[in-house]
Design a protein around this motif. Sequence first.
Motif, PDB file in Angstrom:
ATOM      1  N   PHE A  51     117.916  17.179  99.253  1.00  0.00           N
ATOM      2  CA  PHE A  51     117.033  16.478  98.313  1.00  0.00           C
ATOM      3  C   PHE A  51     117.806  15.963  97.095  1.00  0.00           C
ATOM      4  O   PHE A  51     117.500  14.891  96.571  1.00  0.00           O
ATOM      5  N   TRP A  52     118.792  16.711  96.619  1.00  0.00           N
ATOM      6  CA  TRP A  52     119.614  16.226  95.492  1.00  0.00           C
ATOM      7  C   TRP A  52     120.449  15.023  95.929  1.00  0.00           C
ATOM      8  O   TRP A  52     120.630  14.075  95.168  1.00  0.00           O
ATOM      9  N   PHE A 143     129.615  13.858  96.379  1.00  0.00           N
ATOM     10  CA  PHE A 143     128.599  12.807  96.394  1.00  0.00           C
ATOM     11  C   PHE A 143     129.117  11.543  95.699  1.00  0.00           C
ATOM     12  O   PHE A 143     128.800  10.428  96.088  1.00  0.00           O
ATOM     13  N   ALA A 144     129.914  11.769  94.612  1.00  0.00           N
ATOM     14  CA  ALA A 144     130.343  10.644  93.779  1.00  0.00           C
ATOM     15  C   ALA A 144     131.557   9.912  94.341  1.00  0.00           C
ATOM     16  O   ALA A 144     131.769   8.741  94.019  1.00  0.00           O
ATOM     17  N   ILE A 350     127.324  28.887  93.701  1.00  0.00           N
ATOM     18  CA  ILE A 350     126.947  28.979  95.118  1.00  0.00           C
ATOM     19  C   ILE A 350     125.704  28.141  95.408  1.00  0.00           C
ATOM     20  O   ILE A 350     125.664  27.385  96.386  1.00  0.00           O
ATOM     21  N   TYR A 351     124.686  28.262  94.553  1.00  0.00           N
ATOM     22  CA  TYR A 351     123.451  27.496  94.808  1.00  0.00           C
ATOM     23  C   TYR A 351     123.594  26.044  94.337  1.00  0.00           C
ATOM     24  O   TYR A 351     123.661  25.123  95.148  1.00  0.00           O
ATOM     25  N   GLU A 356     125.430  20.361  95.001  1.00  0.00           N
ATOM     26  CA  GLU A 356     125.896  19.077  94.475  1.00  0.00           C
ATOM     27  C   GLU A 356     127.295  18.738  94.998  1.00  0.00           C
ATOM     28  O   GLU A 356     127.935  17.808  94.520  1.00  0.00           O
ATOM     29  N   LEU A 357     127.785  19.533  95.969  1.00  0.00           N
ATOM     30  CA  LEU A 357     129.096  19.314  96.608  1.00  0.00           C
ATOM     31  C   LEU A 357     130.220  19.215  95.576  1.00  0.00           C
ATOM     32  O   LEU A 357     131.063  18.307  95.616  1.00  0.00           O
TER      33      LEU A 357
END
Length: 387
Positions: A51-52, A143-144, A350-351, A356-357
Amino acid sequence: MLVAAVVGIGLGVFLQKGRFCFVNAFRDFFAYKDSRVTKGVLAATLLTMVFWGIAYQLGYYQGFWTPAWGLTGLVGGFVFGIGMTYAGGCASGTLYRAGEGYLQFWLTLAFMGVGYAAFTVAFPTLQSTYFGPLQFGEGVSLFAVSPIPAGLLALLVAAGVTVVYATLVGRSAAKKGDPEERATVASVQPSVLLAPVVGARQFARGTSQYFRGLADAWRTPLASSKRPWDPRTAALGITAVAVLWFTQVSIVGVTGPEARWTGYLLSQVGVDAGSFEYWGAVLFRGAGVGVTTDMVMIGFVIVGAGLAAAWSGDFSVRVPKRRRLPNAVVGGFLMGAGSRLAPGCNIGNIYSGIAELSVHSFVAAVGIVLGVYVMTHWIYRDVGCAI
């Protein structure tokens, strides 16, 4: 502030009802091969990642938290993992148990504050002797920098982790002698090729049973709301509020806001917290020592956990036994100091960090899990561990 209250109370409720603690997730897995909470942590992290990733791709996000990566994550994470296992509660577990009325975990929070303060005093020296030599590159989220769209990348990573999980489950089922699954795996060689299929089938059966149980629970919502919840249900709720927080504020963190609370509370008793570089220039970014949105959210986590515990009849003021005090004092201090040395705790790395990789968080997560593994084996040294 309304978002902080909604997210904080929601997190507190889901953490308390699901008994969602990373110490239980890893310690119980290493000691007893009990993966009940581990599955919840894995589900929450993967769902949040997906979802993020989609929210980031569509532009509905406020920012990532990506510290410089290096061995600081491994060292600090290891210290934090040792501390949280000895304390008996991770960053989030400590908050929800404090909300349940455990005075031991209020003491743990107090000594986490001592750890934050000690780190702050040592920060100027640590910059040149610790962070400088052990950090190798600027922080970044995959992600970036990935050419793959963030939403698709998150789905691919989640699918890859699911295949690995199914393979491990399938191989375990065959070794345990499940007659049906053993026959399936043994019928074609090499068996490793069929293990993912066997694991996926078990995963599908488990998921189906979970949703049937969820449907049954909805038939008696009042009674069900008072019973402990399946960690997977807590994972769904945590994902929902984490997505709301990501689109409105940032990623979910615990020890960063707690470190700011320490500076703020000390400033209220006359300490010039803003003059310390770590509080003044780093945590409060030169904006003055005051109450920030994430500090409010963390406070509401305890409120939410307290409300959920009171509703379920789990709330009571519990005085710790004297022999448990060292766990709160030493464990809390190591958690506070370790989370700053990493930087980040189990929630931040961890979470949220893996969701957010963040390159840094993958390194820090390895350190935290190693710390839990070593400490679990030390605690259970007389009886041994399953893993």
